[in-house]
Motif scaffolding. Structure first.
Motif, PDB file in Angstrom:
ATOM      1  N   VAL A   1       0.812  -1.215   0.000  1.00  0.00           N
ATOM      2  CA  VAL A   1       0.000   0.000   0.000  1.00  0.00           C
ATOM      3  C   VAL A   1       0.848   1.268   0.000  1.00  0.00           C
ATOM      4  CG1 VAL A   1      -1.899  -1.170   1.161  1.00  0.00           C
ATOM      5  CG2 VAL A   1      -0.239   0.059   2.532  1.00  0.00           C
ATOM      6  N   ASN A   2       2.115   1.154   0.422  1.00  0.00           N
ATOM      7  CA  ASN A   2       2.971   2.344   0.476  1.00  0.00           C
ATOM      8  C   ASN A   2       4.420   1.875   0.534  1.00  0.00           C
ATOM      9  OD1 ASN A   2       4.448   4.658   1.258  1.00  0.00           O
ATOM     10  ND2 ASN A   2       2.656   5.539   2.235  1.00  0.00           N
ATOM     11  N   ILE A   3       5.236   2.308  -0.418  1.00  0.00           N
ATOM     12  CA  ILE A   3       6.609   1.830  -0.469  1.00  0.00           C
ATOM     13  C   ILE A   3       7.379   2.205   0.789  1.00  0.00           C
ATOM     14  CG2 ILE A   3       7.548   3.863  -1.615  1.00  0.00           C
ATOM     15  CD1 ILE A   3       8.500   0.192  -2.263  1.00  0.00           C
ATOM     16  N   SER A   4       6.910   3.248   1.524  1.00  0.00           N
ATOM     17  CA  SER A   4       7.558   3.600   2.789  1.00  0.00           C
ATOM     18  C   SER A   4       7.491   2.450   3.780  1.00  0.00           C
ATOM     19  CB  SER A   4       6.891   4.843   3.395  1.00  0.00           C
ATOM     20  OG  SER A   4       6.949   5.936   2.508  1.00  0.00           O
ATOM     21  N   GLY A   5       6.507   1.560   3.606  1.00  0.00           N
ATOM     22  CA  GLY A   5       6.364   0.425   4.513  1.00  0.00           C
ATOM     23  C   GLY A   5       7.473  -0.594   4.421  1.00  0.00           C
ATOM     24  N   VAL A   6       8.381  -0.436   3.429  1.00  0.00           N
ATOM     25  CA  VAL A   6       9.454  -1.411   3.296  1.00  0.00           C
ATOM     26  C   VAL A   6      10.371  -1.390   4.513  1.00  0.00           C
ATOM     27  CG1 VAL A   6      11.109   0.090   2.102  1.00  0.00           C
ATOM     28  CG2 VAL A   6      11.110  -2.358   1.635  1.00  0.00           C
ATOM     29  N   LEU A   7      10.523  -0.229   5.146  1.00  0.00           N
ATOM     30  CA  LEU A   7      11.351  -0.166   6.347  1.00  0.00           C
ATOM     31  C   LEU A   7      10.740  -0.996   7.464  1.00  0.00           C
ATOM     32  CD1 LEU A   7      12.555   3.553   6.545  1.00  0.00           C
ATOM     33  CD2 LEU A   7      13.935   1.512   6.183  1.00  0.00           C
ATOM     34  N   ALA A   8       9.428  -0.870   7.656  1.00  0.00           N
ATOM     35  CA  ALA A   8       8.756  -1.675   8.678  1.00  0.00           C
ATOM     36  C   ALA A   8       8.866  -3.157   8.347  1.00  0.00           C
ATOM     37  CB  ALA A   8       7.293  -1.257   8.799  1.00  0.00           C
ATOM     38  N   ALA A   9       8.723  -3.497   7.065  1.00  0.00           N
ATOM     39  CA  ALA A   9       8.768  -4.898   6.663  1.00  0.00           C
ATOM     40  C   ALA A   9      10.128  -5.527   6.916  1.00  0.00           C
ATOM     41  CB  ALA A   9       8.399  -5.024   5.180  1.00  0.00           C
ATOM     42  N   LEU A  10      11.184  -4.721   6.944  1.00  0.00           N
ATOM     43  CA  LEU A  10      12.523  -5.242   7.204  1.00  0.00           C
ATOM     44  C   LEU A  10      12.906  -5.168   8.679  1.00  0.00           C
ATOM     45  CD1 LEU A  10      14.461  -3.722   4.156  1.00  0.00           C
ATOM     46  CD2 LEU A  10      13.642  -6.065   4.423  1.00  0.00           C
ATOM     47  N   LEU A  11      12.437  -4.125   9.378  1.00  0.00           N
ATOM     48  CA  LEU A  11      12.864  -3.919  10.762  1.00  0.00           C
ATOM     49  C   LEU A  11      12.151  -4.832  11.747  1.00  0.00           C
ATOM     50  CD1 LEU A  11      13.154  -0.018  10.868  1.00  0.00           C
ATOM     51  CD2 LEU A  11      15.012  -1.684  10.881  1.00  0.00           C
ATOM     52  N   PHE A  12      10.870  -5.098  11.535  1.00  0.00           N
ATOM     53  CA  PHE A  12      10.148  -5.919  12.507  1.00  0.00           C
ATOM     54  C   PHE A  12      10.611  -7.380  12.534  1.00  0.00           C
ATOM     55  CE2 PHE A  12       7.124  -2.380  12.718  1.00  0.00           C
ATOM     56  CZ  PHE A  12       6.973  -2.302  14.097  1.00  0.00           C
ATOM     57  N   PRO A  13      10.931  -8.000  11.383  1.00  0.00           N
ATOM     58  CA  PRO A  13      11.526  -9.343  11.486  1.00  0.00           C
ATOM     59  C   PRO A  13      12.828  -9.347  12.286  1.00  0.00           C
ATOM     60  CG  PRO A  13      10.718  -8.991   9.266  1.00  0.00           C
ATOM     61  CD  PRO A  13      10.594  -7.680   9.984  1.00  0.00           C
ATOM     62  N   VAL A  14      13.608  -8.272  12.194  1.00  0.00           N
ATOM     63  CA  VAL A  14      14.828  -8.180  13.001  1.00  0.00           C
ATOM     64  C   VAL A  14      14.484  -8.096  14.480  1.00  0.00           C
ATOM     65  CG1 VAL A  14      16.872  -6.792  13.501  1.00  0.00           C
ATOM     66  CG2 VAL A  14      16.150  -7.128  11.128  1.00  0.00           C
ATOM     67  N   ALA A  15      13.478  -7.281  14.833  1.00  0.00           N
ATOM     68  CA  ALA A  15      13.059  -7.161  16.224  1.00  0.00           C
ATOM     69  C   ALA A  15      12.559  -8.501  16.769  1.00  0.00           C
ATOM     70  CB  ALA A  15      11.967  -6.098  16.354  1.00  0.00           C
ATOM     71  N   LEU A  16      11.833  -9.240  15.953  1.00  0.00           N
ATOM     72  CA  LEU A  16      11.352 -10.558  16.381  1.00  0.00           C
ATOM     73  C   LEU A  16      12.507 -11.539  16.541  1.00  0.00           C
ATOM     74  CD1 LEU A  16       8.170 -10.800  14.127  1.00  0.00           C
ATOM     75  CD2 LEU A  16       8.222 -10.540  16.606  1.00  0.00           C
ATOM     76  N   GLY A  17      13.513 -11.419  15.670  1.00  0.00           N
ATOM     77  CA  GLY A  17      14.676 -12.277  15.809  1.00  0.00           C
ATOM     78  C   GLY A  17      15.447 -11.980  17.087  1.00  0.00           C
TER      79      GLY A  17
END
Length: 529
Positions: A107-123
């Motif tokens: 829905v928004n290319i700005s969301g790519v940061l969230a898509a990459l950062l949250f898997p790191v936080a979960l890891g």
């Protein structure tokens, strides 16, 4: 493709869809935070959603914005994190996060940061806590991969779902990243089952994690070496290489280097941008308080949101208006906490003192930043005019539709903001899209107007089979150039009257702005015809 008139689209988007998504966001946020905040704190967080100016503008009736679709998806991520941390139904939370991550990019290319950062936080959470978190991480990545596949199927014809030429935000690159994460967690779970001793602590868990992560990252870089190319300010799809040759300066900072000359200039800059910066400061303070007060599981939720938001701020530094809604949303519980503290202040004071004081404190927290910025009468540093008005988009596209012959179909290369109107008013194909993001049609035009020489521009226009070139003297378009070029870019030279012989100017009607120029392109294979 669903195409409607601009007036109709703006009405539905601005007065129906955007406010409706705002209501959905409030509901999702309340459902998420009621598990980790008191009722008063949850309520004040929802009130903050309405009062924080950059977030309110996202859903304000009459002002459709692409963030209106992103913010509800971010609320799904928050809800999923809370469920994963505090509920016995952590798998449901993992499913929500897995669905939301690729949706955010879509829905928004700005969301790519969230898509990459949250898997790191979960890891990191697995690294610290171990246990079932490897299974939850695997589920997040698996659901994200499945969601990516669904999106790719929707966006492309069935026989072209794995094309290497990407025409939208979610790409094969994103799918491969999520699949690599699935394989990583599958490997971790296999090691855990064979050697349970690795789950004794963070150090022992690093033993299998480091080599598996290196193999996964290495495989992705081998498959997509474009990722290592320099980025120039906008998170883009790395599968499209050519656009990385350009310098992108789409956004203007809320605070820049000149604002740090003295303490007075810093205070002045903050005062003129309090609608953005003061909620940021208040929210960070509130999140730090939540970190201190919360239990272990809640601390992980607040810590993850805080670290993701701060990382986004640092990656996009200096702060710009375009990124602030997403950053402020992840920090919103902190703003809600401070507002709740203001509402419940001075419990032992007399009623006649307590109530006015609480109203004053809550107002200062919730609407004070907006009031201060309004008093300063200082507009945003965004210096781009309204493209639709400045470039006479309605009159221009109607004139093109009435003037150009309907057959054979022509290829029109124009500013991205003209894309929707061109699709509605003409039967022709367009190198423009209704959303200014770095997709190949958009990027191809940037390469033409930024060409260092006339011959280079002709070669690129010929390769793209351009028939009509539309340019407009507007800052958001002119500022896209390579600063190392010895000559001004092609578009600047056209605006200065330096027209090559392979372009024929088309006279526009008086209703079209003087900032607009329209050319018939005589491509190389066309000769002089």
């Amino acid at each position: 493709m669903l195409v409607m008139r601009q007036e109709t689209a703006l009405f539905w988007g601005g007065y129906v869809v955007a406010p409706g998504l705002g209501i959905v966001t409030a509901g999702l946020l309340a459902a998420a935070l009621r598990r980790v905040l008191t009722p008063l704190q949850t309520a004040m967080t929802i009130v903050s959603l309405i009062c924080v100016t950059p977030l309110l503008a996202t859903f304000l009736p009459g002002r459709p914005d692409h963030y209106a679709a992103l913010i509800p998806v971010l609320a799904l991520i928050v809800w999923g994190l809370v469920l994963m941390a505090t509920s016995p139904y952590g798998r449901h939370g993992a499913t929500l996060v897995g669905i939301a991550l690729p949706l955010a990019v879509w829905v928004n290319i700005s969301g790519v940061l969230a898509a990459l950062l949250f898997p790191v936080a979960l890891g990191v959470r697995w690294l610290v806590a171990g246990g079932a978190w490897s299974q939850l991480n695997q589920r997040v990545a698996a659901v994200a991969s499945a969601t990516c596949l669904v999106i790719l199927f929707v966006e492309r014809p069935p026989l072209d779902t794995v094309s290497v030429v990407e025409f939208d935000r979610v790409s094969v690159w994103h799918l491969c990243v999520f699949l690599a994460i699935v394989l990583f967690w599958t490997g971790i779970r296999t090691v855990e089952q064979r050697w349970p001793a690795i789950d004794r602590g963070a150090v022992s868990r690093l033993v299998p994690a480091i080599p598996l992560a290196l193999v996964g990252v290495g495989a992705l870089l081998v498959a997509f070496p474009q990722v290592l190319a320099p980025d120039h300010g906008i998170a883009i799809d790395p599968l499209y290489v050519g656009v990385r040759l350009l310098r992108i300066e789409e956004y203007y900072p809320l605070i820049d280097a000149a604002d740090f000359e003295s303490a007075w200039t810093v205070l002045s800059a903050v005062a003129t941008q309090t609608g953005y910066l003061l909620p940021l400061i208040i929210s960070v303070v509130g999140m730090l308080i939540l970190l201190v007060r919360g239990g272990p599981e809640r601390r992980w939720v607040w810590g993850s949101l805080l670290v993701v938001a701060v990382t986004m701020l640092l990656v996009t530094w200096p702060p710009v208006a375009a990124w602030m809604p997403m950053i402020l949303f992840f920090l919103l519980p902190g703003q809600g906490l401070i507002a709740a503290m203001a509402v419940s202040a001075c419990p032992r004071a007399r009623l006649l003192v307590r109530m006015p004081l609480r109203v004053a404190l809550a107002s200062a927290v919730l609407v004070g930043p907006f009031v201060v910025q309004a008093i300063t009468h200082t507009a945003d540093k965004e210096k781009n005019p309204n493209v639709l008005t400045h470039c006479s988009v309605d009159d221009l596209t109607r004139w093109l539709g009435a003037t150009l012959p309907p057959a054979p179909p022509l290829n029109i290369m124009a500013l991205a903001d003209m894309g929707a109107a061109l699709m509605y008013w003409t039967p022709h194909r367009v190198y423009a899209i209704p959303n200014h993001r770095l997709q190949p049609g958009f990027a191809t035009r940037l390469e033409v107007i930024s060409a260092p020489t006339d011959d280079d521009a002709l070669a690129r226009a010929t390769d793209a089979q351009v028939d009509i070139l539309v340019i407009c003297d507007v800052a958001i378009d002119t500022d896209v150039r390579d600063p190392t070029l010895p000559r001004p870019p092609f578009k600047t030279r056209l605006l200065q009257g330096d027209e090559p012989d392979w372009l024929t100017p088309l006279p526009t009607p008086d209703s079209v702005s003087d900032a607009v120029r329209v050319f018939r392109v005589h491509r190389a294979q066309d000769g002089e015809s």
